[in-house]
Design a protein around this motif. Structure first.
Motif, short mmCIF file in Angstrom:
data_model
loop_
_atom_site.label_atom_id
_atom_site.label_comp_id
_atom_site.label_asym_id
_atom_site.label_seq_id
_atom_site.Cartn_x
_atom_site.Cartn_y
_atom_site.Cartn_z
N LYS A 1 -23.25 -11.87 -17.88
CA LYS A 1 -23.54 -10.43 -17.87
C LYS A 1 -22.47 -9.67 -18.66
O LYS A 1 -22.79 -8.81 -19.49
CB LYS A 1 -23.60 -9.91 -16.44
CG LYS A 1 -23.91 -8.42 -16.32
CD LYS A 1 -23.99 -8.02 -14.84
CE LYS A 1 -24.35 -6.57 -14.68
NZ LYS A 1 -23.24 -5.67 -14.84
N ASP B 1 -32.43 -20.06 -23.78
CA ASP B 1 -32.72 -20.80 -22.55
C ASP B 1 -31.43 -21.29 -21.90
O ASP B 1 -31.25 -21.19 -20.69
CB ASP B 1 -33.62 -22.00 -22.84
CG ASP B 1 -35.05 -21.60 -23.19
OD1 ASP B 1 -35.43 -20.43 -22.93
OD2 ASP B 1 -35.78 -22.46 -23.73
N SER C 1 -26.24 -18.47 -16.97
CA SER C 1 -26.24 -17.27 -16.13
C SER C 1 -26.46 -17.62 -14.66
O SER C 1 -25.95 -16.94 -13.77
CB SER C 1 -27.32 -16.30 -16.60
OG SER C 1 -27.29 -15.12 -15.84
N ASP C 2 -27.21 -18.70 -14.40
CA ASP C 2 -27.40 -19.14 -13.02
C ASP C 2 -26.09 -19.63 -12.41
O ASP C 2 -25.86 -19.50 -11.21
CB ASP C 2 -28.43 -20.28 -12.96
CG ASP C 2 -29.84 -19.82 -13.33
OD1 ASP C 2 -30.11 -18.59 -13.27
OD2 ASP C 2 -30.65 -20.68 -13.69
N VAL C 3 -25.23 -20.20 -13.25
CA VAL C 3 -23.96 -20.76 -12.80
C VAL C 3 -22.84 -19.71 -12.82
O VAL C 3 -22.04 -19.63 -11.89
CB VAL C 3 -23.56 -21.97 -13.68
CG1 VAL C 3 -22.22 -22.54 -13.25
CG2 VAL C 3 -24.65 -23.03 -13.64
N GLY D 1 -29.58 -18.62 -20.25
CA GLY D 1 -30.22 -18.34 -18.97
C GLY D 1 -29.74 -19.29 -17.89
O GLY D 1 -29.45 -18.87 -16.76
N GLU D 2 -29.61 -20.56 -18.23
CA GLU D 2 -29.10 -21.55 -17.28
C GLU D 2 -27.63 -21.28 -16.96
O GLU D 2 -27.22 -21.41 -15.80
CB GLU D 2 -29.29 -22.96 -17.82
CG GLU D 2 -30.73 -23.41 -17.80
CD GLU D 2 -30.90 -24.85 -18.22
OE1 GLU D 2 -29.97 -25.67 -18.00
OE2 GLU D 2 -31.97 -25.17 -18.77
N PRO E 1 -23.03 -15.98 -13.45
CA PRO E 1 -23.75 -14.74 -13.74
C PRO E 1 -22.86 -13.59 -14.21
O PRO E 1 -23.23 -12.86 -15.13
CB PRO E 1 -24.46 -14.40 -12.42
CG PRO E 1 -23.74 -15.16 -11.37
CD PRO E 1 -23.18 -16.39 -12.05
#
Length: 109
Positions: free
Chosen positions: A27, A13, A19-21, A16-17, A23
Motif C-alpha cells: 500500500k 498478480d 499484498s496478502d503477505v 497482489g500476492e 499489505p
C-alpha cells in the motif's frame, strides 16, 4: 504485444500476492509511486518516459514493458518512446565509457 501484456499482468498478480503477505508495504509503495508519477512541474507522460529509460538502463524487463504501456496511455508516440531508448543507450554507453576512463585507467596506473 502478448509477451508484454503477459509480463505486466504477471507482475500485477505477484504484487497482489505480496499484498496478502505485506499489505502495508505494498500500500505504501503504491501510494509513493502514485504520487511520484502525478503531473507536476514534469508532465505525467515525461515521467513515464524517464521511468522507461531507467528501466532500460537497469535491464528491468517488467519495468520496460510497464512503462511503455503507461507512456502510451499518457499520449507518448512511438517516436518519443524510441528516442527514450536512444537516450538510455547513450547513458548506458556513457556510463561504461566514463567508468573505463576513470576506474580502469586508474587501476592500470
Amino acid at each position: 504485444m502478448t509477451l508484454m501484456n503477459d509480463k505486466v499482468h504477471a507482475y500485477k498478480d505477484q504484487m497482489g500476492e505480496l499484498s496478502d503477505v505485506l499489505p502495508a508495504v505494498v500500500k505504501s509503495y503504491h501510494e509513493f509511486t502514485g504520487e511520484c508519477f502525478q503531473a507536476g512541474a514534469i508532465d505525467a507522460k515525461t515521467k513515464q518516459l524517464i521511468a522507461l529509460g531507467i528501466g532500460l538502463f537497469a535491464n528491468n524487463e517488467v519495468c520496460t514493458f510497464y512503462h511503455v504501456e503507461e507512456a502510451r496511455a499518457k499520449g507518448a508516440t512511438d517516436q518519443e518512446i524510441m528516442e527514450t531508448v536512444a537516450v538510455a543507450g547513450a547513458v548506458g554507453g556513457g556510463h561504461a565509457l566514463s567508468q573505463g576512463a576513470m576506474r580502469v585507467q586508474k587501476a592500470l596506473h
